[in-house]
Write a protein that holds these residues in place. Structure first.
Motif, short mmCIF file in Angstrom:
data_model
loop_
_atom_site.label_atom_id
_atom_site.label_comp_id
_atom_site.label_asym_id
_atom_site.label_seq_id
_atom_site.Cartn_x
_atom_site.Cartn_y
_atom_site.Cartn_z
N ALA A 58 30.70 3.64 92.68
CA ALA A 58 31.96 4.51 93.04
C ALA A 58 31.43 5.96 92.66
CB ALA A 58 33.07 3.99 92.15
N LEU A 59 30.83 5.97 91.44
CA LEU A 59 30.56 7.55 90.79
C LEU A 59 29.56 8.04 92.04
CD1 LEU A 59 30.18 6.71 87.11
CD2 LEU A 59 31.73 8.22 88.18
N ILE A 60 28.60 7.41 92.38
CA ILE A 60 27.64 7.84 93.49
C ILE A 60 28.39 8.32 94.66
CG2 ILE A 60 25.75 7.32 94.90
CD1 ILE A 60 24.57 5.32 92.55
N TYR B 133 39.03 8.83 104.01
CA TYR B 133 38.06 7.56 104.09
C TYR B 133 37.47 7.33 102.69
CZ TYR B 133 38.99 6.79 109.07
OH TYR B 133 39.68 6.49 110.08
N LYS B 134 36.76 8.86 102.31
CA LYS B 134 35.94 8.75 101.07
C LYS B 134 36.47 8.32 99.76
CE LYS B 134 32.93 11.70 98.10
NZ LYS B 134 32.44 13.02 98.05
N ASN B 135 37.66 8.79 99.76
CA ASN B 135 38.48 8.40 98.69
C ASN B 135 39.07 7.13 98.68
OD1 ASN B 135 38.48 10.92 97.32
ND2 ASN B 135 40.16 11.71 98.58
N ALA B 136 39.26 6.31 99.74
CA ALA B 136 39.80 5.11 100.08
C ALA B 136 38.36 4.23 99.51
CB ALA B 136 40.17 4.78 101.27
N VAL B 137 37.33 4.72 99.90
CA VAL B 137 36.20 3.83 99.46
C VAL B 137 36.07 3.56 98.03
CG1 VAL B 137 33.75 3.52 99.61
CG2 VAL B 137 34.90 4.05 101.76
#
Length: 425
Positions: free
Chosen positions: A213-215, A85-89
């Protein structure tokens, strides 16, 4: 795919990071994709003027955008299963940024086709975000309050849709001849300069998305355990045996025609001499009322739906929207303008109510039914039909199409949404 309940039971690091902090961060993600989506309502009339397009050609903006939901939804689910999920976001946010940056060469080369491709890429990235972020918000906290969390972040999504027309009006219409003047752009060089007015706002959006995206990348979001077996549902009746789902999918599809068709043509409608007689820049401010009404209505509707049968609420707003669009067609001036704007208030509870009624009683097939309802968001692409009608008989009469859709939604509320399981044939 696994059920959300089982996902909630296998969160592995929820205690490491308070889910409230993660939820606060994710509200900005919901805000940004709502903002970028509704900015299309400014982009449609702007590109229509810059490229001297017909209504049909200008609504290719929404056609290409919502085609992304149809094409990307299922591949997005498979991608999330592989990268999490995190990488998809993060991927979705960066994809949005890339799409926004594509607006710069599209305007520099004065290419409408490149604009359309950039919009498809933007929609693909937003679809990935939707497929990832919606269930993630549900499972990162206590299961009992999952629905409450999702409604909260969706409210911030609505805030983005309300702010976007104001932002677009200032930085796109406010910096173009077609936006500040009611007269048509005459020279090719001026139309090219108008097209380039999108570079600054979309460049700003791209920069914000990259920072966001960096955050997210650096933020310790709770990790979900992916090791859950999919249940065998092959011996159960087809999901299409449920009447409320079978009629709910076309209901979502037709609702999207109303939302996108009206929202995308509202600036042009308000700008007409016999309606508001104002510039596109001024008209864009009123589009904020259309989306703001949807935001306010969502909060009010959440309270009303606790006490009133959702079938009756949906029937009431569908009937009210039908009456308002007929008033807009048959009258002129500010009466017609405000009638069309107030359809946004009626739209507020339509999508979530249709969605909830559509999956009622599906049991273990709830996720499967939900997937079909999400894919029906592609109905926004069919708003191009309204552009075709507008080119043939005029913009006002083109609103008969949303009117016909409201009739179907009224039928769905009164009959089609009642949970009945039909025998498989």
């Amino acid at each position: 795919m696994k059920s959300l309940d089982s996902s909630a039971s296998v969160a592995t690091s929820r205690s490491a990071t308070p889910y409230g902090a993660a939820l606060s961060l994710l509200t900005t993600v919901f805000f940004m994709w709502g903002f970028a989506t509704v900015l299309n309502d400014v982009l449609v009339p702007h590109l229509k003027a810059a490229f001297s397009l017909s209504y049909t050609a200008s609504l290719l903006v929404q056609f290409c955008f919502y085609l992304g939901y149809l094409v990307v939804s299922l591949p997005a689910s498979r991608l999330i299963a592989r990268i999490g999920y995190k990488n998809a976001v993060i991927t979705g946010l960066l994809g949005m940024a890339v799409a926004c940056l594509m607006f710069i060469p599209a305007s520099a080369f004065f290419s409408y086709q490149l604009f359309l491709f950039a919009l498809f890429v933007l929609a693909a990235a937003i679809t990935l975000l939707q497929v990832a972020a919606n269930p993630y918000v549900v499972v990162i906290g206590p299961p009992a309050t999952g629905s409450s969390r999702l409604n909260l972040v969706q409210a911030f999504n609505s805030l983005g849709t309300t702010v976007a027309p104001i932002f677009g009006g200032m930085l796109i219409f406010g910096r173009s001849t077609s936006g500040v003047s009611t007269s048509a752009v005459e020279t090719a060089s001026q139309r090219m300069l108008d097209a380039q007015a999108v570079q600054l706002p979309y460049g700003i959006i791209a920069a914000v998305l990259i920072v966001l995206a960096l955050i997210v990348w650096r933020f310790p979001l709770p990790v979900l355990n992916e090791h859950t077996q999919t249940e065998d549902l092959s011996n159960e009746p087809s999901v299409w045996c449920h009447r409320n789902l079978a009629w709910g999918v076309p209901a979502i599809f037709l609702y999207m025609i109303c939302e996108i068709g009206i929202g995308s043509t509202l600036v042009n409608f308000i700008s007409q001499p016999d309606i508001g007689a104002m510039s596109h820049e001024a008209a864009a401010k009123y589009v904020a009322f259309f989306w703001g009404g949807a935001m306010v209505g969502r909060f009010v509707g959440a309270v009303i739906l606790r006490a009133v049968n959702p079938h009756k609420v949906l029937a009431s707003v569908a009937g009210a929207a039908l009456a308002l669009v007929l008033i807009a067609i048959m009258t002129t001036g500010y009466v017609a303008m405000w009638a069309l704007i107030f359809t946004g208030l009626c739209h507020s509870i339509m999508f979530p109510t249709i969605f909830a009624l559509g999956i009622a009683g599906l049991g273990r097939k709830t996720e499967q039914g939900s997937g079909f309802l999400i894919m029906a968001i592609a109905g926004g692409a069919a708003a191009i039909v309204q552009g075709m009608i507008a080119d043939e008989v005029g913009l006002a009469l083109s609103y008969l199409l949303p009117g016909a859709c409201y009739v179907f939604l009224l039928f769905y509320a009164l009959w089609g949404s009642k949970p009945v399981v039909r025998a498989a044939t």
